[in-house]
Scaffold this active site. Structure first.
Site, mmCIF file in Angstrom:
data_model
loop_
_atom_site.group_PDB
_atom_site.id
_atom_site.type_symbol
_atom_site.label_atom_id
_atom_site.label_comp_id
_atom_site.label_asym_id
_atom_site.label_seq_id
_atom_site.Cartn_x
_atom_site.Cartn_y
_atom_site.Cartn_z
ATOM 1 N N ARG A 152 -3.417 -1.498 -6.229
ATOM 2 C CA ARG A 152 -2.556 -2.679 -6.123
ATOM 3 C C ARG A 152 -2.868 -3.589 -7.298
ATOM 4 O O ARG A 152 -3.937 -3.467 -7.923
ATOM 5 C CB ARG A 152 -2.809 -3.412 -4.808
ATOM 6 C CG ARG A 152 -4.234 -3.891 -4.625
ATOM 7 C CD ARG A 152 -4.484 -4.379 -3.206
ATOM 8 N NE ARG A 152 -5.909 -4.620 -2.985
ATOM 9 C CZ ARG A 152 -6.460 -4.691 -1.788
ATOM 10 N NH1 ARG A 152 -5.734 -4.521 -0.702
ATOM 11 N NH2 ARG A 152 -7.758 -4.920 -1.645
ATOM 12 N N CYS A 176 10.508 -38.271 -7.256
ATOM 13 C CA CYS A 176 9.276 -39.007 -7.537
ATOM 14 C C CYS A 176 8.319 -39.032 -6.349
ATOM 15 O O CYS A 176 7.340 -39.766 -6.356
ATOM 16 C CB CYS A 176 9.580 -40.432 -7.987
ATOM 17 S SG CYS A 176 10.453 -41.422 -6.760
ATOM 18 N N LYS A 193 0.833 -1.211 0.000
ATOM 19 C CA LYS A 193 0.000 0.000 0.000
ATOM 20 C C LYS A 193 0.861 1.252 0.000
ATOM 21 O O LYS A 193 0.634 2.180 -0.787
ATOM 22 C CB LYS A 193 -0.943 -0.008 1.198
ATOM 23 C CG LYS A 193 -1.929 1.150 1.223
ATOM 24 C CD LYS A 193 -2.911 1.011 2.378
ATOM 25 C CE LYS A 193 -3.781 -0.206 2.194
ATOM 26 N NZ LYS A 193 -4.782 -0.352 3.278
ATOM 27 N N ASN A 215 8.711 -38.498 0.029
ATOM 28 C CA ASN A 215 7.748 -38.859 1.070
ATOM 29 C C ASN A 215 8.474 -39.482 2.257
ATOM 30 O O ASN A 215 8.358 -39.032 3.404
ATOM 31 C CB ASN A 215 6.706 -39.839 0.526
ATOM 32 C CG ASN A 215 5.860 -39.245 -0.578
ATOM 33 O OD1 ASN A 215 5.822 -38.037 -0.758
ATOM 34 N ND2 ASN A 215 5.187 -40.091 -1.326
ATOM 35 N N ARG A 271 -3.518 3.053 8.480
ATOM 36 C CA ARG A 271 -3.854 1.849 7.718
ATOM 37 C C ARG A 271 -2.661 0.890 7.642
ATOM 38 O O ARG A 271 -1.514 1.334 7.535
ATOM 39 C CB ARG A 271 -4.264 2.216 6.277
ATOM 40 C CG ARG A 271 -5.503 3.090 6.180
ATOM 41 C CD ARG A 271 -5.712 3.543 4.742
ATOM 42 N NE ARG A 271 -6.914 4.362 4.582
ATOM 43 C CZ ARG A 271 -8.090 3.881 4.201
ATOM 44 N NH1 ARG A 271 -8.230 2.599 3.947
ATOM 45 N NH2 ARG A 271 -9.137 4.676 4.080
ATOM 46 N N HIS A 288 -3.186 -42.323 3.542
ATOM 47 C CA HIS A 288 -3.199 -43.198 2.369
ATOM 48 C C HIS A 288 -4.261 -42.757 1.375
ATOM 49 O O HIS A 288 -4.008 -42.649 0.169
ATOM 50 C CB HIS A 288 -3.439 -44.652 2.803
ATOM 51 C CG HIS A 288 -3.581 -45.603 1.667
ATOM 52 N ND1 HIS A 288 -4.790 -45.901 1.071
ATOM 53 C CD2 HIS A 288 -2.646 -46.299 0.979
ATOM 54 C CE1 HIS A 288 -4.596 -46.751 0.084
ATOM 55 N NE2 HIS A 288 -3.304 -47.016 0.014
ATOM 56 N N SER A 292 16.736 -41.044 -7.745
ATOM 57 C CA SER A 292 15.405 -40.447 -7.710
ATOM 58 C C SER A 292 15.063 -40.211 -6.255
ATOM 59 O O SER A 292 15.073 -41.144 -5.448
ATOM 60 C CB SER A 292 14.370 -41.376 -8.355
ATOM 61 O OG SER A 292 13.092 -40.767 -8.321
ATOM 62 N N MET A 294 -5.739 -7.326 8.442
ATOM 63 C CA MET A 294 -5.160 -6.474 9.487
ATOM 64 C C MET A 294 -6.029 -5.230 9.674
ATOM 65 O O MET A 294 -7.099 -5.127 9.090
ATOM 66 C CB MET A 294 -3.707 -6.148 9.143
ATOM 67 C CG MET A 294 -2.805 -7.374 9.231
ATOM 68 S SD MET A 294 -1.098 -7.034 8.797
ATOM 69 C CE MET A 294 -1.220 -6.621 7.062
ATOM 70 N N TYR A 349 14.663 -34.025 -13.846
ATOM 71 C CA TYR A 349 13.228 -34.181 -14.059
ATOM 72 C C TYR A 349 12.503 -34.245 -12.726
ATOM 73 O O TYR A 349 13.105 -34.489 -11.677
ATOM 74 C CB TYR A 349 12.922 -35.441 -14.878
ATOM 75 C CG TYR A 349 13.203 -36.746 -14.169
ATOM 76 C CD1 TYR A 349 12.245 -37.353 -13.356
ATOM 77 C CD2 TYR A 349 14.436 -37.390 -14.319
ATOM 78 C CE1 TYR A 349 12.500 -38.548 -12.703
ATOM 79 C CE2 TYR A 349 14.699 -38.589 -13.677
ATOM 80 C CZ TYR A 349 13.725 -39.159 -12.865
ATOM 81 O OH TYR A 349 13.984 -40.346 -12.213
ATOM 82 N N GLY A 391 -8.288 -7.195 4.369
ATOM 83 C CA GLY A 391 -9.168 -7.428 5.502
ATOM 84 C C GLY A 391 -8.551 -8.181 6.662
ATOM 85 O O GLY A 391 -9.201 -8.370 7.692
#
Length: 894
Positions: free
Chosen positions: A351, A846, A44, A782, A110, A467, A778, A121, A866, A119
């Site tokens: 903005r 992967c 702002k 997870n 402000r 899962h 690779s 703050m 990749y 909205g």
């Protein structure tokens, strides 16, 4: 050093720079900033400065920086002297003093962070009014009603924002005074009485008088805005938008201009293009005789912005001209707030406007055609998250179905079907052409067939990385997880929620984008963007925009994009979506269903001959599996991971089998199975007998799979096989399996790369050694995330993840987006040491992160070759790979 200081001090500019080096500067006048100082001045403040520089009608003011906010949050101090100096300049510019009882200057305070947080703050208007200055304002404006209306607004906003009083108390007092009248029907006497009532509320709630000193009002308001950076709603918004928590907000102190002076005044919001569709035109709302918060609060109905042309044609035309000028200057859709004070237009904010996903793609292409940006910039502005939103089907607007409950929005999309409570039933009904929703407490690998058959998955347990969620996302299947209000009774084939009972066969609708669960059929609208990726012709304007963006992203990216696919059907869809190969084929998914019997035979084998018999039965099935994948990919690389999970996952449940044997209902084979399950059962199977360990402990298991790969490759018209050894932690493990695999491949006359998954921290730390025996890595992110952090993705969200997110320990789940500092550092080490040992080492990822936009950008940064993700996420990864390349080449990173 003395010489340097002397030379710098010779010029005024140099002296000012020197002063700022010695004494930090925390406050900037609007005339001192520009739009490129968003880090310091917030969005702002930077844009108010930019509009001031452009000569647009901006009320004078100054900005207290984000650095001041961070300092305040650390030591509770604000730059009082600098603020006083700039306030004096503002008073001089306006010819008024703050709170002067004869002719008061009023200011607004402000918030304004670097990234737009609308909205989230706080703002306080009309600072400077008190029992004396309200009379001066009435006299100077000639409008007593306006003055008392502004005073009651100050007490109301200040009381709620600064003093922490429940805003409902002020609203109730206002409604009681109105007695059914409209706001505009209230007169000066009404507002004078309301001021008195509001003061009484402050006394009753806080035990103090409303502060009448204008300087105290301003200082307390500034502190409140800084404090609002850590308000719960702001924290939640930052987490949702992945905005760093340590940026802080700037505060803008601006001379007030008034839209509530009468019907020749007003306030409004304007967009230079439609933020919903992207269409060009004049869009926005206007409200006469009102201040800015009235538009947002909706206390009165606004009129379309076009109506302003009739109400005040001069101000309207000036606004339209400014809108065009700002859009040309910012080269983007602009969101504008303005006020008209007795026919005089004032610009309060601009903005780069937020927009829907569809509007983002349309506007980017429009701006290219208009010559405002180039195609590189257009691609950078269209995000993978926006593309994903365009791809998922959605429910039609305006549905009136009963909302049963809400769970976690685990996998987006809209799915409608008959509730079923077992995978077998899902498969049975789907084969008859019936759409079904698989409802379970939680899913497990046995439910894969049912998940494939179902239109969507609904569980009462689990989080976004359970899962059900992980597999559903991999298949592009709609999923709602963790709907705790559901009481699922699989045996009775029903679930209850509240007083509603849903029996098997009843129709339900689930929204994976919101987590909502509805009773009955909600109409579904198909995504034309998915039809485009599936190769269906379309004349849709949005599809044309997506096509242009995707074509340039593909031409710009360095990262290849592969897919995680276990079946020929998945592989074929991945190719239609633009995959350049398979980065992960999980062979364990091929051992479920009817093949479980053969796995049981393998586990129960007591002699080498029995074991070999079981392997011989599995080998032709595996060969057919791999042949189908090679044919589907037609010469593109196919990375096949040898079996990974613990064998006991393919065996009957320990408790169920124990009960069966104990009650005498089991057979001799059941007793042998029970002994085998007990022998293989582990308290923490993630760390047990799985991956490469299986290949070393179960003779012939990996050899069978490698032979099946080699034979399938020989039979295929084209085949590029890559064999991936899972869960390697030491180079010796890989070497042992590799030698046997190379021998089998040589005997078959087949060439295949042999590599490993980097999913154990030790593998990343010894990557230089492992690379000597591996042709590719690779990253299985997870498991690497689980083992690095020391928690399981299957149950962590149900335990402490929510608290960690609330405390700010996690900005986002490390299972959703890569943890750059921890897991990412391990990946960097593995990349650097692996390539040092083997320069031609192929590197990919992967895990689930392969389709996450932030993670794709990280993979580009560290030099992977990749990424691999679920077929449905392939277009997202393609776009983000292109964006990453263009951003690193120096494009605007907005």
């Amino acid at each position: 050093m003395v010489f340097f200081i002397g030379r710098v001090a010779e010029s005024g500019v140099g002296l000012r720079l020197l002063e700022e080096l010695i004494v930090p500067k925390y406050v900037y006048d609007f005339t001192e900033g520009n739009k490129d100082l968003r880090d310091l001045l917030g969005g702002k403040g930077a844009n108010l400065a930019e509009m001031s520089n452009l000569g647009l009608p901006v009320p004078p003011g100054f900005t207290i920086t984000t650095e001041a906010c961070r300092k305040y949050l650390a030591d509770a101090e604000i730059p009082v002297e600098e603020i006083a100096t700039h306030l004096a300049k503002l008073e001089a510019a306006m010819g008024k003093r703050l709170g002067d009882p004869e002719d008061p200057l009023l200011v607004s305070v402000r918030s304004g962070a670097k990234f737009s947080m609308p909205g989230m703050m706080e703002t306080v208007l009309n600072i400077g009014l008190n029992d004396a200055s309200v009379h001066g304002l009435a006299a100077k404006s000639g409008n007593e009603r306006f003055a008392w209306d502004s005073y009651r607004r100050l007490i109301q906003m200040f009381g709620r924002t600064v003093l922490g009083i429940d805003g409902e108390k002020f609203e109730e007092a206002l409604e009681e005074l109105k007695g059914g009248r409209a706001d505009l029907d209230l007169d000066a006497a009404d507002f004078r009485r309301l001021v008195g009532t509001y003061k009484e509320i402050v006394r009753a709630e806080k035990g103090r008088e409303f502060p009448g000193d204008p300087r105290e009002q301003m200082e307390l308001a500034i502190r409140a805005v800084f404090d609002s950076w850590n308000a719960s709603r702001a924290v939640l918004y930052r987490r949702q938008e992945r905005i760093p928590a340590d940026l802080g907000t700037a505060v803008n102190v601006v001379a007030m201009v008034f839209g509530n002076l009468g019907m020749d005044s007003g306030t409004g919001v304007a967009f230079t293009r439609d933020p919903a569709s992207g269409q060009q035109g004049v869009y926005g709302d206007y409200l006469q005789n009102a201040q800015g918060e009235d538009v947002v609060a909706g206390i009165r109905n606004t009129v379309p912005l076009q109506e302003l042309e009739k109400i005040d044609p001069t101000s309207y035309q000036e606004l339209v001209d400014i809108m065009g000028r700002l859009e040309g200057h910012y080269r983007d859709l602009c969101d504008i707030e303005f006020t008209i004070e007795r026919g005089k237009l004032w610009m309060l904010q601009t903005r780069v406007g937020k927009r829907t996903a569809a509007a983002a793609f349309r506007i980017a292409v429009q701006l290219v055609d208009e010559g405002l940006i180039d195609i590189d910039e257009a691609v950078v502005r269209c995000t993978g998250d926006q593309l994903a939103q365009l791809m998922f089907p959605r429910f039609a607007d305006g549905a009136k179905n009963t909302l049963l409950t809400k769970g976690m929005n685990a996998s987006p999309g809209a799915a409608v079907g008959r509730a079923v409570f077992s995978s077998a039933r899902a498969v049975e009904l789907a084969a008859q052409g019936v759409d079904v929703i698989l409802v379970r407490r939680e899913t497990n690998p046995d439910d894969l067939s049912g998940m494939i058959a179902a239109r969507g998955v609904l569980t009462s347990r689990g989080g976004k990385t359970s899962h059900a969620a992980v597999v559903a996302r991999g298949m592009g299947k709609t999923c709602v997880c963790g709907a705790e209000a559901l009481e699922v009774d699989s045996r009775a084939r029903r679930f209850t929620v509240g007083g509603t009972v849903v029996e098997e066969g009843d129709v339900v609708s689930i929204d994976g984008s919101t987590g909502a669960v509805y009773l009955g059929e909600v109409p579904v609208v198909a995504s034309p963007v998915v039809e485009y990726f599936e190769g269906m012709p379309s004349g849709d304007e949005l599809v044309a925009a997506v096509h242009r963006i995707m074509a340039h992203a593909d031409g710009s990216r360095r990262l290849a994009v592969r897919a995680n696919a276990d079946t020929p059907e998945d592989a074929a869809r991945a190719r239609r979506f633009g995959a350049q190969g398979i980065g992960l084929c999980r062979t364990e998914h091929m051992f479920l269903g009817e093949r479980r019997q053969l796995v049981e035979d393998l586990v129960l084998a007591e002699t080498p001959a029995e074991r070999q018999s079981a392997l011989d039965a599995l080998e032709p099935l595996q060969r057919a599996d791999f042949a189908g994948l090679f044919e589907a990919m037609a010469g593109l690389p196919v990375t096949i991971r040898l079996i990974d999970p613990p064998l006991h996952e393919f065996l009957p449940d320990l408790v169920d089998l124990s009960v069966k044997v104990a009650t005498g209902a089991g057979t001799e084979k059941d007793a042998r199975l029970l002994a085998a399950v007990k022998r293989l059962h582990e308290q923490n199977p993630m760390l047990g007998l799985r991956g490469v360990r299986l290949g070393l402990v179960i003779p012939g298991l990996f050899a069978m799979q490698v032979r099946a790969i080699a034979q399938a490759a020989r039979q295929a018209t084209k085949a590029r096989a890559e064999i991936m050894i899972p869960l390697v932690g030491a180079v010796q493990e890989l070497e042992s399996v590799r030698e046997e695999a190379l021998t089998i491949l040589a005997e078959a006359g087949v060439h295949a790369l042999i590599g490993t998954m980097i999913e154990v921290p030790r593998a990343a730390l010894t990557a230089g050694q492992i690379a000597e025996a591996a042709q590719f890595f690779s990253f299985g992110t997870n498991d690497l995330t689980q083992m690095t952090w020391g928690f399981s993705r299957d149950d962590v969200e149900a335990s402490f993840f929510g608290k960690y997110l609330d405390l700010g320990i996690f900005g986002v789940s490390p299972f959703e987006s890569l943890d750059r500092d921890g897991v990412g550092r391990l990946m960097r080490i593995a990349v650097e040491e692996g390539r040092a040992a083997r320069p031609d080492l192929k590197l990919g990822i992967c895990g689930e992160h392969g389709g996450d936009p932030e993670s794709v950008r990280f993979c580009h940064e560290i030099g992977l070759d990749y990424v691999s993700c679920s077929p449905f996420r392939v277009p997202v990864a393609r776009l983000e790979a292109g964006r990453a390349a263009l951003r690193s080449a120096g494009s605007d990173t907005r």
